[in-house]
Design a protein around this motif. Structure first.
Motif, short mmCIF file in Angstrom:
data_model
loop_
_atom_site.label_atom_id
_atom_site.label_comp_id
_atom_site.label_asym_id
_atom_site.label_seq_id
_atom_site.Cartn_x
_atom_site.Cartn_y
_atom_site.Cartn_z
N LEU A 117 0.68 -1.12 -0.12
CA LEU A 117 0.16 0.00 0.14
C LEU A 117 0.91 1.20 -0.10
O LEU A 117 1.97 1.05 0.56
CB LEU A 117 -0.79 -0.07 1.30
N PHE A 118 0.64 2.52 -0.59
CA PHE A 118 1.22 3.56 -0.64
C PHE A 118 1.11 4.28 0.60
O PHE A 118 -0.10 4.67 0.78
CB PHE A 118 0.70 4.50 -1.69
N ASP A 119 2.23 4.58 1.31
CA ASP A 119 1.90 4.69 2.94
C ASP A 119 1.85 6.15 2.86
O ASP A 119 1.40 6.83 4.13
CB ASP A 119 3.09 4.39 3.73
N SER A 120 1.89 7.02 1.65
CA SER A 120 1.97 8.53 1.74
C SER A 120 0.33 8.87 1.82
O SER A 120 -0.25 9.83 1.70
CB SER A 120 2.64 9.15 0.73
N LEU A 121 -0.42 7.77 1.03
CA LEU A 121 -1.96 7.95 0.86
C LEU A 121 -2.81 7.67 1.87
O LEU A 121 -2.46 6.49 2.52
CB LEU A 121 -2.29 7.64 -0.71
N LYS A 122 -4.02 8.07 2.14
CA LYS A 122 -4.90 7.67 2.89
C LYS A 122 -5.45 6.14 2.39
O LYS A 122 -5.26 6.03 1.21
CB LYS A 122 -6.20 8.49 2.98
N LEU A 181 -7.99 6.68 7.42
CA LEU A 181 -6.60 6.33 8.18
C LEU A 181 -5.46 6.07 7.19
O LEU A 181 -5.73 6.22 5.84
CB LEU A 181 -6.77 5.02 8.78
N ARG A 182 -4.32 5.85 7.58
CA ARG A 182 -3.16 5.87 6.81
C ARG A 182 -2.85 4.27 6.97
O ARG A 182 -3.14 3.65 8.00
CB ARG A 182 -2.07 6.58 7.35
N PRO A 183 -2.20 3.80 5.86
CA PRO A 183 -1.91 2.15 6.00
C PRO A 183 -1.18 1.86 7.40
O PRO A 183 -1.41 0.85 7.97
CB PRO A 183 -1.18 1.95 4.68
N ALA A 184 -0.29 2.62 7.47
CA ALA A 184 0.68 2.42 8.83
C ALA A 184 -0.21 2.17 10.04
O ALA A 184 0.17 1.63 11.06
CB ALA A 184 1.58 3.07 8.96
N GLU A 185 -1.49 2.86 10.05
CA GLU A 185 -2.33 2.50 11.30
C GLU A 185 -2.90 1.21 11.33
O GLU A 185 -3.85 0.94 12.43
CB GLU A 185 -3.11 3.78 11.33
N GLN A 226 -4.43 -4.62 6.65
CA GLN A 226 -3.92 -4.01 5.35
C GLN A 226 -4.07 -4.88 4.07
O GLN A 226 -4.30 -4.59 3.26
CB GLN A 226 -2.37 -3.94 5.76
N LYS A 227 -3.93 -6.23 4.49
CA LYS A 227 -4.33 -7.38 3.42
C LYS A 227 -5.64 -7.06 2.78
O LYS A 227 -5.81 -7.07 1.67
CB LYS A 227 -4.27 -8.72 3.84
N ARG A 228 -6.72 -6.77 3.48
CA ARG A 228 -8.15 -6.39 3.20
C ARG A 228 -7.86 -5.11 2.37
O ARG A 228 -8.49 -5.17 1.09
CB ARG A 228 -8.82 -6.29 4.39
N VAL A 229 -7.43 -4.22 2.52
CA VAL A 229 -7.20 -3.00 1.92
C VAL A 229 -6.77 -3.23 0.60
O VAL A 229 -7.15 -2.73 -0.75
CB VAL A 229 -6.46 -1.98 2.57
N ALA A 230 -5.35 -4.08 0.62
CA ALA A 230 -4.81 -4.39 -0.63
C ALA A 230 -5.75 -5.09 -1.60
O ALA A 230 -5.58 -5.06 -2.77
CB ALA A 230 -3.63 -5.29 -0.33
N LEU A 231 -6.70 -5.93 -0.92
CA LEU A 231 -7.38 -6.81 -1.92
C LEU A 231 -8.46 -5.86 -2.47
O LEU A 231 -8.82 -6.03 -3.41
CB LEU A 231 -8.25 -7.80 -0.84
#
Lengths: 257, 259
Positions: A93-98, A138-142, A148-153
């Protein structure tokens, strides 16, 4: 049966003297899910990256819907990539983006959908993987690993691709979360009617998301067949792998290839 | 060691040539993508903020102390043959031609070059750059081109500010410590300043900006091997940018002023 989505013939790739892919022949039909299993460092990721054009193969042919993609120009490559969705191992995930901007990245940057509309698509896709709209801010790092896997999916399916690749979708997750992700994958793929290639060494995951299984060993696919046949493949390598035995014909390579 | 000297030299030459080729190819591809649509305006603005605006404090501090010390040092020298009136002139010419662009360039190389390499390096290692490609976005266009454009545009602006602050520093020391008359210090500053002095400094700044962004992107984009690889990339980006800045500085000076 309709013409296959992906046809790979004689695919070879070496890094230095090490032959990572040594003549791969495989095809994936429309709506079919292929799972490639194999030990760590057996070249599974390289196979996916060759198909995606991230790595240039030494020789061989990769046809997507009948179109040869090896040696494609950058512009044509971008057009072919429109058909693809990819779930990276670490999420990527791009960690600079929400979170929602991550999911909306493809629709906004490549399909030029207006931001407000793309945000709605993103929130809908987040909903499809069981995440509430407030996660989108949120940001990916949070997020935890499973989230994170769900967001990536969600990002991988945001453009409703015809072909989806999953790179070790359950690595690093606990068994329950793994099963949740597997369920989501099966559900999303069925909904889209997409063809998929997954690479994994998690047999539970392989059985759940695959129609067919192929085993990669020393740069070749030493066995492929329907999931149901994996338990009586008659191949000592496959047996050793699916039962996770240290003893057998496969000797684990320790250094990275 | 049994390896003959010639072999070592040959290997070094070959790897140097290979590196030069790789950097040139990278630079060409980066520059081409600066002019080819789509242009990611938001990325460019963000990078301009990052490279230009947030570098103001460090560049400003460097400039004011450089201006001050220039005035002070040239006083100790010039007082020996009663040439104190040349101090404003020395301050302004050294600042606009050399110290403004070079010191600003070096400070930005440390601040921004390192940041670019670390960010792109981490994106490479965590497959974010590959992810861009799978989302039909060309990484050179989305990551490299905006940084090059932003650096080439903002570095000259930074140097203009640095010039002004540096001259102010010299003025402060000149007037309040060395008892110059305020008007004559300013008159001496402006009378001897030529357009070429400032222009050459700004050209240098643009070139330095390009080199900083290029080195940051090149080393970050090609980093591998986890945290350690990113660390190496960061170091290499700063060191190579600094060396290239000093080399380019000499070459540009030669072009402008050697007649």
């Amino acid at each position: 049966m309709a013409a296959p989505r992906i046809v790979i013939r004689g695919l070879r790739k070496s890094f230095g003297r090490k032959k990572v892919l040594d003549g791969i022949d495989v095809e994936v039909g429309v709506g079919q899910s292929l799972v490639v299993i194999g030990g760590s460092g057996s070249g599974k990721s390289v196979l996916l990256k060759c198909i995606l054009g991230l790595i240039e193969p030494d020789s061989g042919s990769i046809r997507i819907d009948g179109e040869e993609t090896v040696g494609l120009s950058r512009a044509d490559r971008a057009r072919v990539m429109r058909k693809f969705g990819m779930l990276f191992q670490g999420g990527a995930l791009f960690d600079s983006l929400k979170v929602w901007e991550n999911v909306a990245f493809g629709p906004i940057q490549s399909d030029h959908i207006p931001e407000a509309e793309a945000k709605e698509i993103a929130l809908a896709k987040l909903g499809a993987v069981g995440l509430t709209p407030d996660v989108g801010e949120l940001r990916p790092a949070e997020l935890s690993g499973g989230m994170q896997k769900r967001v990536a999916l969600a990002r991988a399916i945001a453009r409703e691709p015809e072909i989806i690749f999953f790179d070790e979708p359950t690595t690093g997750l606990d068994p329950i979360m793994s099963d949740v992700i597997n369920e989501l994958i099966v559900q999303c793929v069925k909904q889209l009617g997409a063809s998929t290639i997954s690479i994994t060494h998690d047999m539970a995951s392989a059985r759940k998301i695959g129609d067919r299984i192929a085993m990669l060993y020393e740069g070749r696919l030493i066995w492929q067949g329907p999931v149901a046949d994996i338990d009586h493949s008659g191949d000592a390598h496959v047996d050793q792998f699916i039962h996770g035995r240290a003893e057998g014909p496969i000797r684990m390579q320790v250094t990275k290839g | 060691m049994n390896v003959p000297l010639v072999t070592v030299l040959g290997r070094m030459t070959l790897s140097f040539l290979a590196l030069t080729g790789a950097v040139t190819a990278f630079a060409t591809r980066g520059i081409l993508h600066c002019f080819e649509p789509p242009i990611y305006r938001r990325q460019i603005l963000r990078q301009m903020l990052e490279i230009g605006y947030y570098s103001l404090p460090v560049v400003g501090l460097t400039a004011i102390f450089t201006g001050m010390v220039l005035a002070l040092q040239s006083y100790t020298g010039f007082a020996r043959f009663s040439a104190e009136s040349a101090i404003p002139n020395v301050v302004v010419v050294s600042l606009t031609r050399e110290l403004g662009p070079v010191l600003a360039g070096l400070m930005v190389a440390g601040r921004v070059g390192a940041a670019i390499a670390a960010e792109l390096g981490t994106m490479r290692v965590t497959e974010q750059i590959d992810a861009l490609t799978t989302l039909s976005t060309e990484p050179f266009k989305y990551l490299v081109a905006p940084r090059i454009i932003a650096a080439v545009v903002t570095l000259p602006l930074l140097v203009l500010v640095a010039d002004a602050i540096g001259i102010l520093g010299g003025y402060l020391v000149g007037v309040y410590k060395l008892d110059f008359n305020e008007q004559s210090y300013l008159r001496n500053t402006t009378d001897f300043l030529q357009v070429m002095d400032v222009v050459s400094g700004l050209v240098k700044a643009a070139v330095f900006g390009f080199l900083i962004a290029l080195m940051g992107c090149y080393h970050g984009y090609n980093s591998r091997g986890g945290a350690q690889g990113v660390g190496t990339a960061t170091t290499n980006a700063v060191v190579s940018a600094s060396i290239l800045i000093l080399t380019a500085n000499y070459l540009i000076t030669e072009l402008f002023f050697a007649r």
